[in-house]
Scaffold this motif. Structure first.
Motif, short mmCIF file in Angstrom:
data_model
loop_
_atom_site.label_atom_id
_atom_site.label_comp_id
_atom_site.label_asym_id
_atom_site.label_seq_id
_atom_site.Cartn_x
_atom_site.Cartn_y
_atom_site.Cartn_z
N ARG A 117 36.15 -14.29 30.17
CA ARG A 117 36.57 -12.60 29.81
C ARG A 117 37.26 -12.43 31.75
O ARG A 117 37.87 -11.77 31.96
CB ARG A 117 36.10 -12.31 29.14
N GLN A 118 36.31 -12.14 32.76
CA GLN A 118 37.09 -11.48 33.91
C GLN A 118 37.47 -12.49 35.24
O GLN A 118 38.49 -11.29 35.14
CB GLN A 118 35.50 -12.19 35.11
N ALA A 119 38.03 -13.84 34.85
CA ALA A 119 39.38 -14.50 34.59
C ALA A 119 40.40 -13.73 34.16
O ALA A 119 41.14 -13.39 35.17
CB ALA A 119 38.93 -15.38 35.23
N ARG A 120 40.31 -14.09 33.16
CA ARG A 120 41.32 -13.48 32.32
C ARG A 120 41.75 -11.38 32.59
O ARG A 120 42.44 -10.92 33.50
CB ARG A 120 41.19 -12.98 30.87
N ALA A 121 40.55 -10.77 32.41
CA ALA A 121 40.65 -9.43 33.52
C ALA A 121 41.73 -9.25 35.19
O ALA A 121 42.28 -8.68 35.05
CB ALA A 121 39.48 -8.84 33.33
N GLU A 122 40.80 -10.10 35.46
CA GLU A 122 41.25 -10.35 37.53
C GLU A 122 42.87 -10.76 36.98
O GLU A 122 42.97 -10.28 37.97
CB GLU A 122 40.73 -11.35 37.87
N ARG A 123 43.20 -11.62 36.12
CA ARG A 123 44.42 -11.86 36.57
C ARG A 123 45.46 -10.52 35.58
O ARG A 123 46.34 -10.85 36.32
CB ARG A 123 44.40 -13.54 35.40
N GLN A 124 45.44 -9.69 34.94
CA GLN A 124 46.04 -8.99 34.36
C GLN A 124 46.10 -7.60 35.20
O GLN A 124 47.03 -7.29 36.13
CB GLN A 124 44.98 -8.14 32.79
N ALA A 125 45.10 -7.55 36.26
CA ALA A 125 45.44 -6.61 36.92
C ALA A 125 45.85 -7.32 38.04
O ALA A 125 46.10 -6.21 38.59
CB ALA A 125 43.01 -6.45 37.42
N GLY A 126 46.21 -8.67 38.32
CA GLY A 126 47.19 -8.98 39.33
C GLY A 126 48.27 -8.55 38.84
O GLY A 126 49.09 -8.15 40.04
N LEU A 127 48.66 -9.45 37.43
CA LEU A 127 50.11 -8.66 37.15
C LEU A 127 50.33 -6.95 37.08
O LEU A 127 51.58 -6.72 37.30
CB LEU A 127 50.22 -9.49 35.93
N GLN A 128 48.85 -6.71 36.79
CA GLN A 128 49.24 -5.05 36.91
C GLN A 128 49.99 -4.28 37.96
O GLN A 128 50.37 -3.62 38.44
CB GLN A 128 48.06 -3.94 36.58
N ALA A 129 49.23 -4.69 39.07
CA ALA A 129 49.44 -4.95 40.29
C ALA A 129 51.01 -4.69 40.95
O ALA A 129 51.35 -4.22 41.98
CB ALA A 129 48.46 -5.65 41.89
N PHE A 130 50.97 -6.10 40.86
CA PHE A 130 52.62 -6.27 40.98
C PHE A 130 54.17 -5.22 40.03
O PHE A 130 54.66 -4.62 40.89
CB PHE A 130 53.47 -7.55 40.04
N ARG A 131 53.69 -4.41 39.27
CA ARG A 131 53.94 -3.24 38.43
C ARG A 131 54.27 -1.98 39.68
O ARG A 131 54.89 -0.69 39.78
CB ARG A 131 53.61 -2.86 37.34
N ALA A 132 52.69 -2.23 40.69
CA ALA A 132 52.50 -1.41 40.74
C ALA A 132 53.61 -0.38 41.73
O ALA A 132 54.28 -0.83 42.52
CB ALA A 132 50.96 -0.71 41.61
N LYS A 133 52.90 0.84 42.28
CA LYS A 133 54.47 2.11 43.36
C LYS A 133 53.89 2.25 44.56
O LYS A 133 52.65 3.10 43.63
CB LYS A 133 55.42 2.36 42.53
N PRO A 134 53.49 2.01 45.23
CA PRO A 134 53.89 1.45 46.18
C PRO A 134 53.12 0.04 45.80
O PRO A 134 52.25 -0.74 45.59
CB PRO A 134 53.71 1.78 47.78
N TYR A 135 54.37 -1.06 45.93
CA TYR A 135 53.39 -2.43 45.63
C TYR A 135 52.83 -3.50 47.07
O TYR A 135 53.17 -2.69 48.29
CB TYR A 135 54.74 -3.82 45.21
N ASP A 136 51.92 -3.53 46.82
CA ASP A 136 50.71 -4.33 48.00
C ASP A 136 50.73 -5.39 47.06
O ASP A 136 49.54 -6.00 46.57
CB ASP A 136 49.36 -3.45 48.42
N PRO A 137 51.45 -6.34 48.26
CA PRO A 137 50.59 -7.98 47.81
C PRO A 137 49.07 -8.90 48.07
O PRO A 137 48.89 -9.76 47.29
CB PRO A 137 52.15 -9.00 48.88
N ALA A 138 48.91 -7.97 48.89
CA ALA A 138 47.42 -8.14 49.41
C ALA A 138 46.67 -7.86 47.69
O ALA A 138 45.66 -8.89 47.70
CB ALA A 138 46.49 -7.39 50.41
#
Length: 195
Positions: A117-138
């Motif tokens: 569940r934690q891995a799934r949440a981290e993956r979703q947070a990573g994908l959400q970071a792709f949508r963030a403005k401004p985008y931070d690749p780190a």
């Protein structure tokens, strides 16, 4: 010109069957041409640890699903073909040993649920970071790396449980399990390689 009664009934039945057949063919063609309606899936976006400058979305608990057969985290071959569940590697074992192996894998899978569940949440947070403005690749990279590490931890837990289980087997059954695991871990061939 007169038509016998049996011929007339046969013609009527034949016409009715033809109408149903043509209707069925047209129905199938119509259904194939209409695209399926997409299913709305609510996002689950709780990151494991807050990242400086990023506001974490509210935590949503995932919907409860029925227990699945124990296996390693989603093993998908390059061709997109799913691997069979890990318990299938024990097909060469005795009935009693197969049941014990399934119990062992089920227990490992249950212990891994929080990690998965934690891995799934981290993956979703990573994908959400792709949508963030401004985008931070780190930030995106940090979440995806955490998800990958958690997936590896879950896999390690399953394999350690399997290795401990093998200590209870006879030499012949360990050899049968090794053969089953070789088939499980064997690389899958792509359809174009099978020609």
């Amino acid at each position: 010109m007169t038509v016998s009664r049996s011929l007339l009934i046969g013609l009527i039945v034949s016409a009715a069957l033809n109408v149903f057949l043509v209707g069925g063919v047209v129905g199938v063609l119509w259904v194939r041409q209409t695209p399926p309606t997409p299913i709305e899936v609510p996002p689950v976006l709780p990151p494991a640890a807050p990242v400086a400058g990023v506001i974490a979305p509210p935590v949503q608990s995932p919907p409860q699903r029925p227990p699945q057969r124990p296996s390693l985290p989603a093993e998908v071959a390059p061709s997109g073909e799913k691997r069979p569940p890990l318990w299938t590697a024990g097909r060469g074992l005795s009935q009693e040993s197969r049941q014990a192996m399934r119990r062992t894998l089920r227990e490992a899978n249950q212990r891994n649920q929080p990690i998965v569940r934690q891995a799934r949440a981290e993956r979703q947070a990573g994908l959400q970071a792709f949508r963030a403005k401004p985008y931070d690749p780190a930030v995106a990279s940090q979440h995806l790396a955490a998800a990958r590490a958690l997936d590896g931890q879950a896999r390690t837990n399953v394999e350690a449980s399997l290795a401990a289980f093998a200590t209870k087997l006879s030499a012949e059954e360990r050899a049968a399990l090794a053969q089953g695991l070789e088939q499980f871990y064997a690389p899958r061939t792509r359809p174009e390689q099978q020609r």
